[in-house]
Design an enzyme around this catalytic site. Structure first.
Site, PDB file in Angstrom:
ATOM      1  CG  ASP A 193      86.868  36.526 -47.382  1.00  0.00           C
ATOM      2  OD1 ASP A 193      85.900  35.899 -47.332  1.00  0.00           O
ATOM      3  OD2 ASP A 193      87.393  37.186 -49.396  1.00  0.00           O
ATOM      4  CG  HIS A 236      83.494  35.238 -50.470  1.00  0.00           C
ATOM      5  ND1 HIS A 236      82.967  34.169 -50.360  1.00  0.00           N
ATOM      6  CD2 HIS A 236      84.588  35.258 -49.902  1.00  0.00           C
ATOM      7  CE1 HIS A 236      83.110  33.430 -49.233  1.00  0.00           C
ATOM      8  NE2 HIS A 236      84.532  33.922 -49.148  1.00  0.00           N
ATOM      9  CB  SER A 257      87.024  36.241 -52.953  1.00  0.00           C
ATOM     10  OG  SER A 257      87.967  37.026 -51.738  1.00  0.00           O
ATOM     11  CG  MET A 270      87.576  34.021 -42.132  1.00  0.00           C
ATOM     12  SD  MET A 270      88.446  34.194 -43.422  1.00  0.00           S
ATOM     13  CE  MET A 270      87.383  35.310 -44.627  1.00  0.00           C
ATOM     14  CG  MET A 329      87.525  27.243 -44.624  1.00  0.00           C
ATOM     15  SD  MET A 329      87.816  28.881 -46.135  1.00  0.00           S
ATOM     16  CE  MET A 329      88.729  29.760 -46.480  1.00  0.00           C
ATOM     17  N   GLY A 362      88.924  34.586 -55.871  1.00  0.00           N
ATOM     18  CA  GLY A 362      89.436  35.995 -55.788  1.00  0.00           C
ATOM     19  C   GLY A 362      90.358  36.233 -56.718  1.00  0.00           C
ATOM     20  CG  ASP A 365      86.837  30.802 -49.440  1.00  0.00           C
ATOM     21  OD1 ASP A 365      87.708  31.509 -50.737  1.00  0.00           O
ATOM     22  OD2 ASP A 365      86.448  31.676 -49.092  1.00  0.00           O
ATOM     23  N   GLY A 366      89.371  28.987 -51.751  1.00  0.00           N
ATOM     24  CA  GLY A 366      90.707  29.321 -51.139  1.00  0.00           C
ATOM     25  C   GLY A 366      91.983  28.657 -52.727  1.00  0.00           C
ATOM     26  N   GLY A 367      92.541  29.221 -53.403  1.00  0.00           N
ATOM     27  CA  GLY A 367      93.515  29.199 -54.002  1.00  0.00           C
ATOM     28  C   GLY A 367      92.648  28.323 -55.662  1.00  0.00           C
ATOM     29  CG  MET A 404      89.990  37.781 -42.551  1.00  0.00           C
ATOM     30  SD  MET A 404      91.125  38.251 -44.220  1.00  0.00           S
ATOM     31  CE  MET A 404      90.311  37.502 -45.250  1.00  0.00           C
ATOM     32  CG  HIS A 422      84.327  33.239 -45.252  1.00  0.00           C
ATOM     33  ND1 HIS A 422      85.364  32.988 -45.998  1.00  0.00           N
ATOM     34  CD2 HIS A 422      84.772  32.363 -44.393  1.00  0.00           C
ATOM     35  CE1 HIS A 422      85.967  32.317 -45.441  1.00  0.00           C
ATOM     36  NE2 HIS A 422      85.283  31.637 -44.110  1.00  0.00           N
TER      37      HIS A 422
HETATM   38  C1  DX5 Z   1      90.429  33.378 -47.917  1.00  0.00           C
HETATM   39  C2  DX5 Z   1      89.455  34.412 -47.770  1.00  0.00           C
HETATM   40  C3  DX5 Z   1      88.874  33.668 -49.626  1.00  0.00           C
HETATM   41  C4  DX5 Z   1      90.197  34.538 -50.478  1.00  0.00           C
HETATM   42  C5  DX5 Z   1      89.765  34.011 -51.546  1.00  0.00           C
HETATM   43  O1  DX5 Z   1      90.602  33.725 -46.296  1.00  0.00           O
HETATM   44  O2  DX5 Z   1      88.392  33.579 -47.395  1.00  0.00           O
HETATM   45  O3  DX5 Z   1      87.890  34.059 -50.156  1.00  0.00           O
HETATM   46  O4  DX5 Z   1      89.713  36.141 -50.587  1.00  0.00           O
HETATM   47  O5  DX5 Z   1      91.301  34.393 -52.279  1.00  0.00           O
HETATM   48  P1  DX5 Z   1      91.370  33.089 -53.169  1.00  0.00           P
HETATM   49  O6  DX5 Z   1      91.003  32.597 -54.702  1.00  0.00           O
HETATM   50  O7  DX5 Z   1      92.551  34.355 -54.076  1.00  0.00           O
HETATM   51  O8  DX5 Z   1      92.714  32.355 -52.776  1.00  0.00           O
HETATM   52 ZN    ZN Z   2      85.846  34.083 -47.868  1.00  0.00          ZN
END
Ligand code: DX5
Ligand code: ZN
Length: 221
Positions: A33, A31, A8, A66, A135, A195, A173-175, A35, A64
């Site tokens: 994002d 990736h 990301s 959101m 997620m 990310g 995706d996430g952490g 938003m 992605h």
């Molecule tokens: C969060 C995003 C992710 C985010 C991931 O809402 O969809 O793609 O950037 O970042 P990390 O890997 O730091 O959780």
């Molecule tokens: Zn994402």
């Protein structure tokens, strides 16, 4: 099936997008994002920035979205040339129609589930998708801690995909980092978004390679 790494770029140095994406040229996708400050409490960028990333032609774009009203806004991302467009199940009124519209533009289609969204009502939709995104944080921000409690959903999703004999990719995706990628791969994921783990590393290129190796070692399907 091979592992897919999709870093990301949300928290990269966004004033230098092209050089930041070049750092991860060994990844499979970038990736991106999107938003809208409504579906999630954060605003990133929209179509013009995504188009600029596509024009740089460094990596295929895994968008992605959101955003609310995905039915209305998502097809344009496919038309713009994203390789893959993922909308949120919670933001789509007619997910099957939307999935078909995105595919008709030549993009792969993904559908994402927020942590509190169950997969059960969507199992019959899997055949309309190229990818399901589970997620592993509440969407909205990078740098949050991985929700291990989502591994049950990843396992159920992998089982449903196998039971239906489908080739649907399963993204988390996430952490995601060197530790958590092991858990997600063992649960059945095969597409990994990371990310902060990539962009906070001293060497983003090497971190992509490390994550790929670890995931390849633990992939489970
Ligand atoms: C969060 C995003 C992710 C985010 C991931 O809402 O969809 O793609 O950037 O970042 P990390 O890997 O730091 O959780
Ligand atoms: Zn994402």
């Amino acid at each position: 099936m091979a592992v897919t790494i999709s870093p990301s770029i949300l928290n990269c140095d966004i004033a230098n997008l092209a050089s930041e994406i070049k750092k991860i040229r060994n990844a499979d996708y970038a990736h991106v994002d999107v938003m809208d400050n409504h579906f999630v409490p954060n605003l990133s960028w929209g179509l013009p920035v995504v188009e600029a990333v596509i024009r740089e032609n460094i990596l295929p774009v895994d968008a992605h979205l959101m955003i609310e009203d995905a039915d209305r806004y998502a097809p344009a991302y496919a038309e713009a040339g994203c390789a893959s467009v993922t909308f949120h199940a919670e933001a789509a009124i007619a997910p099957i129609r939307l999935a078909r519209e995105i595919r008709a533009q030549g993009a792969k289609v993904g559908m994402a589930l927020r942590p509190a969204t169950d997969i059960t009502p969507y199992i019959d939709l899997l055949s309309e998708l190229d990818m399901l995104l589970v997620m592993t944080v509440e969407p909205g921000f990078g740098g949050q801690a991985f929700l291990e409690s989502m591994m049950g959903k990843v396992r159920r999703a992998r089982k449903a995909i196998s039971a239906a004999n489908l080739q649907v990719a399963l993204q988390v995706d996430g952490g995601i980092n060197r530790e958590t990628i092991t858990k997600a791969a063992e649960a059945g994921a095969d597409v990994f978004v990371a990310g902060s783990a990539v962009y906070k590393a001293d060497d983003a290129f090497n971190e992509v390679e490390q994550l790929r190796q670890i995931a390849n070692h633990h992939i489970n399907h």
